[in-house]
Every structure is written in structure tokens, then in C-alpha cells.
Design an enzyme around this catalytic site. Structure first.
Site, PDB file in Angstrom:
ATOM      1  N   HIS A 124      -6.711   0.963  -5.211  1.00  0.00           N
ATOM      2  CA  HIS A 124      -7.683   0.982  -3.940  1.00  0.00           C
ATOM      3  C   HIS A 124      -7.132   2.294  -3.205  1.00  0.00           C
ATOM      4  O   HIS A 124      -8.193   3.025  -2.361  1.00  0.00           O
ATOM      5  CB  HIS A 124      -7.448  -0.530  -3.171  1.00  0.00           C
ATOM      6  CG  HIS A 124      -7.841  -0.214  -1.733  1.00  0.00           C
ATOM      7  ND1 HIS A 124      -7.246   0.290  -0.726  1.00  0.00           N
ATOM      8  CD2 HIS A 124      -8.801  -0.868  -1.248  1.00  0.00           C
ATOM      9  CE1 HIS A 124      -7.769   0.162   0.297  1.00  0.00           C
ATOM     10  NE2 HIS A 124      -8.925  -0.474   0.226  1.00  0.00           N
ATOM     11  N   ASN A 125      -6.058   2.471  -2.928  1.00  0.00           N
ATOM     12  CA  ASN A 125      -5.870   3.609  -2.015  1.00  0.00           C
ATOM     13  C   ASN A 125      -6.004   5.124  -2.655  1.00  0.00           C
ATOM     14  O   ASN A 125      -6.401   5.990  -2.072  1.00  0.00           O
ATOM     15  CB  ASN A 125      -4.082   3.567  -1.623  1.00  0.00           C
ATOM     16  CG  ASN A 125      -3.947   2.723  -0.619  1.00  0.00           C
ATOM     17  OD1 ASN A 125      -4.408   1.797  -0.651  1.00  0.00           O
ATOM     18  ND2 ASN A 125      -2.853   2.823   0.005  1.00  0.00           N
ATOM     19  N   LYS A 158      -3.855  -2.374  -5.469  1.00  0.00           N
ATOM     20  CA  LYS A 158      -3.910  -1.951  -4.109  1.00  0.00           C
ATOM     21  C   LYS A 158      -3.609  -0.300  -4.389  1.00  0.00           C
ATOM     22  O   LYS A 158      -4.086   0.332  -3.509  1.00  0.00           O
ATOM     23  CB  LYS A 158      -2.737  -2.607  -3.220  1.00  0.00           C
ATOM     24  CG  LYS A 158      -2.573  -1.894  -1.936  1.00  0.00           C
ATOM     25  CD  LYS A 158      -3.812  -2.078  -1.207  1.00  0.00           C
ATOM     26  CE  LYS A 158      -3.755  -1.540   0.300  1.00  0.00           C
ATOM     27  NZ  LYS A 158      -2.924  -0.556   0.846  1.00  0.00           N
ATOM     28  N   ALA A 202       7.768   0.543   1.888  1.00  0.00           N
ATOM     29  CA  ALA A 202       8.086   0.550   0.310  1.00  0.00           C
ATOM     30  C   ALA A 202       9.442   1.028   0.024  1.00  0.00           C
ATOM     31  O   ALA A 202      10.338   1.978   0.965  1.00  0.00           O
ATOM     32  CB  ALA A 202       6.731   1.131  -0.591  1.00  0.00           C
ATOM     33  N   GLU A 221      -9.418   5.444  -1.863  1.00  0.00           N
ATOM     34  CA  GLU A 221      -9.506   5.838  -0.606  1.00  0.00           C
ATOM     35  C   GLU A 221      -9.353   7.245  -0.389  1.00  0.00           C
ATOM     36  O   GLU A 221      -9.842   7.883   0.426  1.00  0.00           O
ATOM     37  CB  GLU A 221      -8.230   4.778   0.156  1.00  0.00           C
ATOM     38  CG  GLU A 221      -8.165   5.107   1.640  1.00  0.00           C
ATOM     39  CD  GLU A 221      -7.053   4.218   2.290  1.00  0.00           C
ATOM     40  OE1 GLU A 221      -6.979   3.182   1.943  1.00  0.00           O
ATOM     41  OE2 GLU A 221      -6.119   4.955   2.795  1.00  0.00           O
ATOM     42  N   TYR A 222      -8.091   7.795  -0.890  1.00  0.00           N
ATOM     43  CA  TYR A 222      -7.820   9.212  -0.864  1.00  0.00           C
ATOM     44  C   TYR A 222      -9.031  10.055  -1.283  1.00  0.00           C
ATOM     45  O   TYR A 222      -9.552  11.192  -0.404  1.00  0.00           O
ATOM     46  CB  TYR A 222      -6.917   9.596  -1.713  1.00  0.00           C
ATOM     47  CG  TYR A 222      -5.316   9.543  -1.166  1.00  0.00           C
ATOM     48  CD1 TYR A 222      -4.993   8.106  -0.578  1.00  0.00           C
ATOM     49  CD2 TYR A 222      -4.304  10.562  -1.106  1.00  0.00           C
ATOM     50  CE1 TYR A 222      -3.743   8.107  -0.064  1.00  0.00           C
ATOM     51  CE2 TYR A 222      -3.043  10.369  -0.844  1.00  0.00           C
ATOM     52  CZ  TYR A 222      -2.648   9.057  -0.331  1.00  0.00           C
ATOM     53  OH  TYR A 222      -1.337   9.089   0.194  1.00  0.00           O
ATOM     54  N   LYS A 230       1.599   8.889   2.087  1.00  0.00           N
ATOM     55  CA  LYS A 230       2.817   8.080   2.152  1.00  0.00           C
ATOM     56  C   LYS A 230       2.989   7.877   0.542  1.00  0.00           C
ATOM     57  O   LYS A 230       3.876   7.226   0.109  1.00  0.00           O
ATOM     58  CB  LYS A 230       2.596   6.786   2.526  1.00  0.00           C
ATOM     59  CG  LYS A 230       2.769   6.954   4.169  1.00  0.00           C
ATOM     60  CD  LYS A 230       3.108   5.516   4.989  1.00  0.00           C
ATOM     61  CE  LYS A 230       2.739   5.382   6.444  1.00  0.00           C
ATOM     62  NZ  LYS A 230       1.098   5.369   6.459  1.00  0.00           N
ATOM     63  N   SER A 258      -4.982  -4.893   2.588  1.00  0.00           N
ATOM     64  CA  SER A 258      -5.689  -3.827   3.087  1.00  0.00           C
ATOM     65  C   SER A 258      -6.555  -3.896   4.191  1.00  0.00           C
ATOM     66  O   SER A 258      -7.037  -5.196   4.354  1.00  0.00           O
ATOM     67  CB  SER A 258      -6.594  -3.110   2.114  1.00  0.00           C
ATOM     68  OG  SER A 258      -7.474  -2.050   2.556  1.00  0.00           O
ATOM     69  N   ARG A 265      -4.489  17.474  -0.096  1.00  0.00           N
ATOM     70  CA  ARG A 265      -3.847  17.133   1.246  1.00  0.00           C
ATOM     71  C   ARG A 265      -2.390  17.742   1.099  1.00  0.00           C
ATOM     72  O   ARG A 265      -2.035  18.374   2.075  1.00  0.00           O
ATOM     73  CB  ARG A 265      -3.226  15.636   1.098  1.00  0.00           C
ATOM     74  CG  ARG A 265      -4.478  14.608   1.436  1.00  0.00           C
ATOM     75  CD  ARG A 265      -3.890  13.142   1.762  1.00  0.00           C
ATOM     76  NE  ARG A 265      -5.056  12.194   1.903  1.00  0.00           N
ATOM     77  CZ  ARG A 265      -4.759  11.144   2.367  1.00  0.00           C
ATOM     78  NH1 ARG A 265      -3.557  10.685   2.655  1.00  0.00           N
ATOM     79  NH2 ARG A 265      -5.659  10.114   2.470  1.00  0.00           N
ATOM     80  N   VAL A 275       3.215  -3.786  13.700  1.00  0.00           N
ATOM     81  CA  VAL A 275       1.937  -4.131  13.788  1.00  0.00           C
ATOM     82  C   VAL A 275       1.265  -5.213  12.534  1.00  0.00           C
ATOM     83  O   VAL A 275       0.762  -5.815  12.888  1.00  0.00           O
ATOM     84  CB  VAL A 275       1.007  -3.037  14.161  1.00  0.00           C
ATOM     85  CG1 VAL A 275       0.317  -3.004  15.388  1.00  0.00           C
ATOM     86  CG2 VAL A 275       1.340  -1.395  13.492  1.00  0.00           C
TER      87      VAL A 275
HETATM   88  C1  6PG Z   1      -5.147   0.002   3.777  1.00  0.00           C
HETATM   89  C2  6PG Z   1      -4.473   1.321   3.537  1.00  0.00           C
HETATM   90  C3  6PG Z   1      -3.170   1.285   4.279  1.00  0.00           C
HETATM   91  C4  6PG Z   1      -2.642   2.576   4.591  1.00  0.00           C
HETATM   92  C5  6PG Z   1      -2.282   3.593   3.669  1.00  0.00           C
HETATM   93  C6  6PG Z   1      -2.639   5.176   4.250  1.00  0.00           C
HETATM   94  O1  6PG Z   1      -5.760  -0.500   2.567  1.00  0.00           O
HETATM   95  O2  6PG Z   1      -5.049  -0.473   4.654  1.00  0.00           O
HETATM   96  O3  6PG Z   1      -4.499   2.047   2.672  1.00  0.00           O
HETATM   97  O4  6PG Z   1      -2.500   0.883   3.032  1.00  0.00           O
HETATM   98  O5  6PG Z   1      -3.401   3.103   5.563  1.00  0.00           O
HETATM   99  O6  6PG Z   1      -1.168   3.549   3.051  1.00  0.00           O
HETATM  100  O7  6PG Z   1      -1.720   6.103   3.146  1.00  0.00           O
HETATM  101  P1  6PG Z   1      -1.527   7.425   3.445  1.00  0.00           P
HETATM  102  O8  6PG Z   1      -0.751   7.407   4.538  1.00  0.00           O
HETATM  103  O9  6PG Z   1      -0.745   7.817   2.237  1.00  0.00           O
HETATM  104  O10 6PG Z   1      -2.703   8.190   3.687  1.00  0.00           O
END
Ligand code: 6PG
Length: 491
Positions: free
Chosen positions: A188-189, A185, A79, A192-193, A263, A131, A290, A15
Site C-alpha cells: 500500500h505504501n 500495508k 517499527a 502511495e509513494y 521512513k 492506514s 525522494r 497521535v
Molecule cells: C498511511 C501512511 C502512513 C505514513 C507513511 C509515510 O497509510 O497512513 O502510509 O503509514 O504516512 O508511513 O511514510 P513515509 O514517511 O515513508 O513517507
């Protein structure tokens, strides 16, 4: 084979890969995508907007030979090993000066190795964070390229065209040297977490503490998204509460298992923060929670053993909702502060020269952590490019001071109600420590020196010191005892 020479090639038509490519085609570029799966290659062509030039092929050679030279090729594959496999498979077909981009979530250390490996062969390799999920890839992601400057110049107009825009400005910029694109990035993640962890805690407080149902939760989050908390994650959360599930005849969110997946990018952020070192405890907690969520059987056993009974918050409903909103806002700022301070440190420590102002600028749109707050941080970095932590900006301080009281109140309520809020607690703990002119770590230094002769520094004089703590304490005790109980004169 047609005579068309394509502008851009994509390896991996999942996708993300196909949507990114279709986005590029919509902006007038002729694109070609490769996937071993013929169905995916066909789907790419089927989904192309009419009038655009899009081709799907099932061999790498077909793709590479139809690209205009020097070639621009991007891969969006999982990755790790798959990235190395793609590189090895590509090598027989590509030439000096071609640009290869890894747009996946690769670890920056791997990216650095690949940059050097391909550099020796005259190939420009660029690690690039993308992202925004599938929708973002199709309609405008936030893009974080880094490393090879020549490669960046070659793809800049294309990336600017496909990226999200905020106030007409593209959400893509050069993130720095080496593996900076993937590093930014990764962080960034991590952010996000952390924000997702905080939102889940607010949800728990609203649901179990106040007793809101899904409709009410949706309303609360919709309201929050209209004001200072406005963000992509708050927006999607409000929608999640409204999704029905036909099988269970209930809202879908209520039948989703509480075992959270990952991930690895959040874990990498924590690990790399410790390597630098820099303190990012809310991200650490988010990763830990998590992990703990997956220990379902043990949690069930512990629940049986301890019977934690959640109590109502007992405050006024509306007042408590307001407090939770403010607590979430405060703690969200702390998440950004920790992530950005990590980039600040990495910028010099890892020699990446990351432009922090540009980072927050391109995070304002397209990416998962986009939010109204990033506009504030963008202004802060415009004022001071060398800001080591956004908590040091006067404007951020003003935002935080207004909400601090409510974060403390919410944590108190959560503790009384037995609702776990480790993310909120961690954010406050970090804030309190960061704002402490003195920390109790003098005692840790003394302990280290006591049992391991690790030495310490003093605040009243220069130098490195070691003390025989035990002996000196014994001597001092003896002296003390002597002055308290003087021995009678033996004369
Ligand atoms: C983004 C997200 C994307 C993905 C994450 C989810 O910026 O579009 O961060 O990269 O959704 O990898 O990560 P997890 O599966 O570790 O939650």
C-alpha cells in the site's frame, strides 16, 4: 484501582495510538492506553468523548492487569527495536491465549519472526497495517490484519466497528497468512509513494510548464477530484495550494524544502519486489526521486553547470491541463497494477494466500491511496479472483486506451520543456514492455551466453543451448569471405 475490566489496551499513545483508541471508545468499547509519558496518558483521557470509558496509565502492568481475559492488546510504536522491546516488557504480564497486535509499519520479515516466537508461548501475535493517518485513526481507518486466524476472529467485531465504511461495508478484512497484514500495508505504501511522485510531476508540469499559480493549481486539482481522478491524495493536494504562511507572506507550499523524507516502507517495497521477483518500476522511481531530492547541494551544483532552462509547454493551456490529467490517470492505474501484481506473486511465493479482491475492497475507504479507481478494480476482481495483473482486465484496458495518447503527448512535452517526469516515463515504459509479445531480451540472453556461457533457450526447439559465439562468428566470416572471393584454382 477500579473494578472496571477493559476490552482493549493500547501501547503507545502518540497521535495514531490515542486516536485509534478513542475511536474504539466511541464505538462503545471500554479502552485503556499505556504510555511512559504521563502527559500523553492524561491527554488521552481529556480527549475522550463524554460518556465513553477511557483510561490512561503509565505502567504496562497497570494496563495489563485491568484488561478482560483473554486480553486484546495493540501497540502503535515505531517499527524495529521498539516493537521487540514492547514484546519483551509485556511477556512477564501476559498469558496464553492473549492477543497482541502490532499496528505499526513493521517489516513483514520481522513480523514473521515475532509470530513464531510468540506462537511457541501460546500467544496470538498479529501484524496489522493501519492506514489513514491521524484523522483516519480517529474517524475510520483502513485496517489490514493478517496471520493468526484465531486472533482475527477475536478482534474482528471491534475492528469492523472502528474501520472506515464504503457503502456500509467495513474497510477491514483478513489479508492472509503469516505476515500478510504488514506485507499488504507495505505494498500500500509503495503505491502511495508512486502516486505521490506522479502527482508531484503533474504539479511541476502545471506550474513550470504552463505557469499556473497556486490558486489556479488548487482549482485544477479540485476539478480533477470531481471526476475519474477522485482520490484522497488529489483532494489534499488541492487544499495544500491554498494554505498561507504568515512568516513568509506567501503560500506555505512555496517555502517547503524540496528534500523529501521517508521512513522506509517504499524502499522495502522495491527491495522485496526484486526479491520475489516482480516488476514495480514506478515505485522504484518514486523511491529514487525522494533519494535524489535530498542531494540538494549536488543538484544546485549541477544546475549551475548545465543551466537547464525550462521552456513553456506552448500548447493551449486548457488542452495541456486536460492532457496532464489523462497522463496522471493512466500512470496512476499503472501504479496500482504494479502493487497488486506484487501482492499476487507474494500470495503464492510467500505462501500468504492474499485475497486480492478483499485488498482492493478495503482500500476503497479510509486509507491514503483510496480512490474512485479502486471501485473499478474491485469489480474486476469480483469478475476474476485470479487476475494476475489488472492490466489484463478488459475494463482496465478500456480505461487505459482512452488516455494512452495523452500520456505519450505529455511525456513528449515534458522532454521538450526539460521537466523531469521519470514516474510518468516509467509507467509508460512498463506498459509498453508489458504489452510487448516480444521483448529485445533475446539479445541479452545471447550476450550472457557469449561472455559467460550462461546458456539460452530457443523459440524453435526445446532444450538448453550454448554456443561458442566468437568462434562460430569467425568461422562464418571466413566462409562468407571465401564465397565472396573464391580462391583461384591452384592447378
Ligand atoms: C498511511 C501512511 C502512513 C505514513 C507513511 C509515510 O497509510 O497512513 O502510509 O503509514 O504516512 O508511513 O511514510 P513515509 O514517511 O515513508 O513517507
Amino acid at each position: 484501582m477500579s473494578d472496571t475490566l477493559y476490552d482493549f489496551g493500547m501501547i503507545g499513545l502518540g497521535v495514531m495510538g490515542s486516536n485509534f483508541l478513542l475511536n474504539m471508545a466511541d464505538h462503545g468499547y471500554k479502552v485503556i492506553g499505556f504510555d511512559l509519558d504521563a502527559a500523553k496518558a492524561k491527554k488521552l483521557e481529556d480527549e475522550a468523548t463524554s460518556g465513553t470509558t477511557v483510561k490512561g496509565v503509565v505502567t504496562l502492568e497497570e494496563m495489563v492487569t485491568q484488561l478482560d481475559k483473554p486480553r486484546r492488546i495493540m501497540m502503535l510504536v515505531p517499527a524495529g527495536k521498539p516493537v521487540d522491546n514492547v514484546i519483551e516488557n509485556l511477556l512477564p504480564f501476559i498469558e496464553k491465549d492473549d492477543v497482541i497486535i502490532d499496528g505499526g509499519n513493521s517489516h513483514y520479515v520481522d513480523t514473521l519472526k515475532r509470530v513464531n516466537y510468540l506462537n511457541e508461548k501460546g500467544i496470538h501475535f498479529m501484524g496489522m497495517g493501519v492506514s489513514g493517518g491521524e484523522k483516519g485513526a480517529r474517524l475510520g481507518p483502513s485496517i489490514m490484519p493478517g496471520g493468526d486466524l484465531a486472533a482475527w476472529q477475536r478482534v474482528k467485531p471491534m475492528l469492523e466497528a472502528v474501520s472506515a465504511k464504503v457503502g456500509g461495508e467495513p474497510c477491514v478484512a483478513y489479508m492472509g497468512k503469516g505476515a500478510a497484514g504488514h506485507y499488504v500495508k507495505m505494498v500500500h505504501n509503495g503505491i502511495e509513494y508512486a502516486i505521490m511522485q506522479l502527482i508531484s510531476e503533474a504539479y511541476d508540469m502545471l506550474k513550470r510548464g504552463i505557469g499556473l499559480n497556486n490558486d489556479e493549481l488548487a482549482k485544477v486539482f479540485t476539478e480533477w477530484n470531481k471526476n475519474e481522478l477522485e482520490s484522497f491524495l488529489i483532494e489534499i493536494t488541492s487544499e495544500i495550494f491554498l494554505k498561507d504562511d504568515e512568516d513568509a507572506q506567501t503560500r506555505l507550499v512555496d517555502v517547503v524544502s524540496d528534500k523529501a523524507g521517508s521512513k522506509g516502507t517504499g524502499k522495502w517495497t522495491s527491495q522485496d519486489a526484486m526479491e520475489l521477483p516482480v516488476s514495480v518500476p514506478v515505485i522504484d522511481v518514486a523511491v529514487a526521486m525522494r533519494t535524489l531530492s535530498a542531494y540538494k547541494d549536488e543538484r544546485l551544483a549541477a544546475a549551475q553547470l548545465y543551466h537547464p532552462k525550462t521552456k513553456d509547454l506552448k500548447g493551449g493551456k486548457q488542452t495541456d491541463i486536460e492532457k496532464i490529467k489523462d497522463a496522471l490517470y493512466f500512470a496512476t492505474i499503472i501504479c496500482y497494477a504494479q502493487g497488486l501484481s506484487m501482492l499476487y506473486k507474494a500470495s503464492t511465493e510467500l505462501n500468504m494466500e492474499i485475497p486480492l479482491g478483499d485488498v482492493v475492497k478495503i482500500w476503497r475507504g479510509g486509507c491514503i491511496i483510496r480512490s474512485a479507481l479502486l471501485e473499478d478494480f474491485y469489480k474486476a476482481f469480483k469478475k476474476d479472483k485470479t487476475l494476475s495483473n489488472i492490466l489484463l482486465s478488459k475494463h482496465t484496458a478500456k480505461l487505459l486506451k482512452k488516455k494512452e495518447k495523452h500520456l505519450r503527448a505529455v511525456i513528449k512535452l515534458a522532454v521538450q520543456s526539460k521537466i523531469p517526469v521519470s514516474g510518468l516515463m516509467s509507467a509508460l515504459g512498463y506498459f509498453d514492455a508489458y504489452c510487448s509479445a516480444t521483448m529485445p531480451t533475446n539479445l541479452i540472453q545471447a550476450q550472457r551466453d557469449y561472455f559467460g556461457a550462461h546458456t539460452y533457450q530457443r523459440i524453435d526447439k526445446e532444450g538448453i543451448f550454448h554456443t561458442e559465439w566468437h568462434e562460430e562468428v569467425v568461422q562464418a566470416d571466413k566462409k562468407h569471405a571465401e564465397t565472396e572471393n573464391p580462391q583461384p584454382d591452384s592447378k
